[in-house]
Enzyme design. Structure first.
Site, mmCIF file in Angstrom:
data_model
loop_
_atom_site.group_PDB
_atom_site.id
_atom_site.type_symbol
_atom_site.label_atom_id
_atom_site.label_comp_id
_atom_site.label_asym_id
_atom_site.label_seq_id
_atom_site.Cartn_x
_atom_site.Cartn_y
_atom_site.Cartn_z
ATOM 1 N N ASN A 68 -6.626 0.896 10.899
ATOM 2 C CA ASN A 68 -7.480 1.397 11.989
ATOM 3 C C ASN A 68 -8.962 1.306 11.587
ATOM 4 O O ASN A 68 -9.432 0.179 11.378
ATOM 5 C CB ASN A 68 -7.025 2.750 12.570
ATOM 6 N N ASP A 69 -9.666 2.383 11.463
ATOM 7 C CA ASP A 69 -11.138 2.337 11.389
ATOM 8 C C ASP A 69 -11.698 1.476 10.247
ATOM 9 O O ASP A 69 -11.184 1.517 9.132
ATOM 10 C CB ASP A 69 -11.711 3.737 11.146
ATOM 11 N N TRP A 128 -9.215 9.793 4.693
ATOM 12 C CA TRP A 128 -9.642 9.383 6.027
ATOM 13 C C TRP A 128 -11.041 8.756 5.987
ATOM 14 O O TRP A 128 -11.615 8.569 4.927
ATOM 15 C CB TRP A 128 -9.571 10.591 6.970
ATOM 16 N N SER A 129 -11.567 8.531 7.174
ATOM 17 C CA SER A 129 -12.746 7.657 7.289
ATOM 18 C C SER A 129 -13.997 8.181 6.591
ATOM 19 O O SER A 129 -14.171 9.388 6.412
ATOM 20 C CB SER A 129 -13.067 7.408 8.756
HETATM 21 N N1 DQQ Z 1 -9.334 7.822 12.134
HETATM 22 C C1 DQQ Z 1 -10.062 8.601 13.064
HETATM 23 C C2 DQQ Z 1 -11.013 9.352 12.170
HETATM 24 C C3 DQQ Z 1 -10.177 9.677 11.006
HETATM 25 C C4 DQQ Z 1 -9.349 8.456 10.846
HETATM 26 C C5 DQQ Z 1 -10.737 7.736 14.086
HETATM 27 C C6 DQQ Z 1 -7.935 8.740 10.426
HETATM 28 O O1 DQQ Z 1 -11.528 10.511 12.763
HETATM 29 O O2 DQQ Z 1 -10.956 9.956 9.859
HETATM 30 O O3 DQQ Z 1 -9.896 6.719 14.537
HETATM 31 O O4 DQQ Z 1 -7.221 7.540 10.215
#
Ligand code: DQQ
Length: 600
Positions: A68-69, A128-129
């Site tokens: 993902n991010d 996480w991000s």
């Molecule tokens: N993805 C979210 C963030 C988080 C991360 C946004 C978790 O807020 O840190 O897509 O995978």
């Protein structure tokens, strides 16, 4: 065109379907979920030996499994680094670690071992991000630092620091956590909601010698960009006031905050607050979890007061008038400053639109949009984005090229000799005085106020649609349509205004209706009487990234054709205006494959 003579017969019904599909708003919600509950582990389907029609050829994606991010993008010792939220054990969200890849050109990428994975009590439920900052000043010389959110027991979120083990390694293969982690933890004193506290930004360092970062948060339905300050990058104190917050916007994920020049396309280093030649504005980007959409505000940052005053904020207008980087599928984006080319580059996550079982079946999920250069438009009213120049080296040597060609009313022209599943197309339409014939939509005194551009994509009348039909099957049963329409809007009793909408219609992109076939649309701030309408689409098997008005509007769509795959995909330009149009230029390139995270 002979091949497509039968296609012409179905063309009319196709066009009426475009209009019908849009007006009934086929807005499904199928998409790969990333809601934070379970830890997914799947046996990865044997990759690449089998059928992979949706695997992209030049977009960033891991070799397999979930992404993902984008996290911590940066350039260090001549190498671009890309980290990303990754499930190393499956094709759906879970077990979140930081994947890591490196590149010298932002096009070809080599995979490296995970940079961070859950290990300590404070990040045992996920790394996480977060963002990278190249530390400078105060005795630091270009030392990269990663700030990220650790998720511990009870989903408690804290902000943490990791530093490279070996600064002489340009690939920065090994990262060491600070023994002082967690650096910022929510306490009852700070009144921070412990499960809504994440995604630190790149830090900036004003002249007072205090680093600043933002962290996304929420209180009830108010989205908040919390501000923290630190002298040494380790001890952080929450500022009295958030940098910015707004009611009714929900949780703000992945904030991003950076300066842009007024009247220059150059990027600005994140800590710069003054420049001798150009004045600056600041951009605050917020990812709204409730909509899975990224919104940005342009405004002024006052460093003494630590306040950001947007020119037009969430409180001043309805959400649909707030600017977005991309009006399609594009989320949790992040920029970085590339000092080698003096540009700011934007990365954004493009989620799947397919059912979870299909993601598990194909063994991967999630891509990144092509990195885009981003700068402030000379009007000061919006940003402009354009795919990084480097991507052009994948263009074939002999593109299909047209100059000044009449596109008759109702025509659909095949663009031969292009690998239509893997292509880059640029086309410019001249509308001019034809725009005057556009249907007038009454806003004042009429039945409705037109605020949602998507409703205009399907509206009859107006000039158009005209644009590109991409990833189309031979009989046109499947196609994705990217087009413009021009309308005349009555603003008040004396004034009418021509408006252009740009649309991406996925309603017939796949015969598999389990996919999310949502369509997207946006207003394009171009005067069709005096300016040509330009469209560029980057087509890559299961993604169509379109740029209207030279990067004023971007729309990204994920599509999964069942017939229009590989050599069975076709590309057309069409005009369903009631009069002829002029295509002033059209260039369509086949695109070569990039080396993206291949492991052999
Ligand atoms: N993805 C979210 C963030 C988080 C991360 C946004 C978790 O807020 O840190 O897509 O995978």
């Amino acid at each position: 065109m002979a091949l497509f003579s039968s296609s012409m017969r179905v063309w009319r019904s196709v066009l009426s379907f475009i209009v019908a599909g849009l007006s009934y708003g086929v807005y499904h919600s199928t998409e790969a979920s990333h809601h934070y509950s379970h830890q997914n582990i799947h046996q990865t389907h044997s990759l690449f030996s089998n059928n992979q029609p949706y695997r992209t050829a030049f977009h960033f994606q891991p070799h397999h499994n979930w992404m993902n991010d984008p996290n911590g993008p940066m350039r260090y010792k001549g190498v671009y680094h890309m980290f990303y939220q990754h499930n190393p054990k499956g094709a759906t969200w879970g077990n979140i670690a930081w994947g890591h890849s490196v590149s010298r050109d932002l096009v070809n990428w080599a995979p490296l071992p995970l940079a961070l994975s859950p290990a300590e009590s404070y990040d045992i439920n996920g790394c996480w991000s977060g963002s990278a900052t190249i530390l400078h000043g105060q005795g630091h010389s270009n030392k990269p630092a990663l700030l990220y959110t650790g998720v511990g027991p009870n989903q408690k979120q804290t902000q943490n620091l990791a530093l490279p083990l070996n600064l002489s390694d340009p690939f920065l293969r090994d990262w060491v956590r600070s023994p002082l982690n967690p650096l910022i933890a929510p306490t009852s004193l700070t009144q921070i909601n412990a499960t809504s506290f994440r995604d630190p930004t790149t830090a900036w360092l004003p002249h007072d010698g205090f680093w600043r970062i933002l962290v996304g948060s929420q209180r009830r339905d108010r989205g908040i960009a919390l501000l923290f300050k630190s002298k040494d990058f380790v001890h952080w104190v929450k500022a009295k006031h958030p940098l910015y917050s707004a009611k009714h916007t929900g949780m703000w994920e992945c904030p991003d905050f950076f300066p842009v020049f007024i009247n220059s396309t150059f990027g600005v280093e994140t800590s710069t607050l003054h420049d001798d030649h150009f004045r600056l504005k600041h951009v605050l980007k917020l990812s709204l979890i409730d909509l899975a959409q990224d919104y940005y505000l342009i405004g002024s940052y006052n460093v003494t007061r630590d306040s950001f005053i947007p020119d037009k904020g969430f409180e001043d207008t309805e959400l649909s008038s707030i600017l977005r980087y991309d009006y399609g599928k594009f989320y949790a984006s992040k920029t970085f400053y590339d000092d080698s080319k003096r540009r700011r580059i934007l990365w954004g996550w493009v989620n799947e639109s397919s059912a979870k079982k299909d993601d598990i079946q194909k063994g991967w999920s999630g891509i990144q949009a092509i990195p885009r250069s981003v700068w402030l438009h000379k009007s000061g009213k919006q940003l402009v984005q354009w795919p990084i120049k480097e991507i052009e080296k994948l263009r074939s040597k002999n593109p299909l090229t047209w100059r000044s060609k009449v596109l008759e009313a109702g025509s659909l022209l095949h663009l031969p000799g292009v690998t239509a599943a893997q292509a880059d197309v640029e086309v410019t339409f001249k509308v001019n005085e034809l725009a005057e014939k556009a249907k007038e939509l009454k806003q004042i005194g009429g039945k409705r106020k037109v605020t949602d551009p998507r409703s205009l994509c399907g509206e009859k009348g107006g000039i158009g649609p005209f644009g590109l039909l991409v990833l189309a099957s031979k009989g046109l049963q499947e196609h994705t349509s990217v087009f413009f329409k021009v309308f005349k809007l009555k603003i008040d009793h004396n004034t009418t205004k021509l408006v252009v909408v740009m649309c991406s219609d996925q309603s017939r992109s796949s015969l598999n209706h389990e996919n999310d076939l949502s369509s997207y649309g946006a207003f394009l701030d171009v005067d069709p009487l005096h300016q040509n309408l330009s469209l560029r689409s980057l087509i890559d098997h299961s993604v169509v990234e379109s740029f209207g008005g030279k990067g004023k509007v971007c729309i990204t769509a994920r599509v999964y054709p069942t017939l229009a795959i590989n050599d069975e995909a076709h590309l057309f330009v069409f005009n369903d205006a009631s009069s002829n149009l002029n295509v002033t230029t059209l260039t369509a390139w086949s695109m070569k494959k990039a080396r993206v995270n291949s492991i052999n």
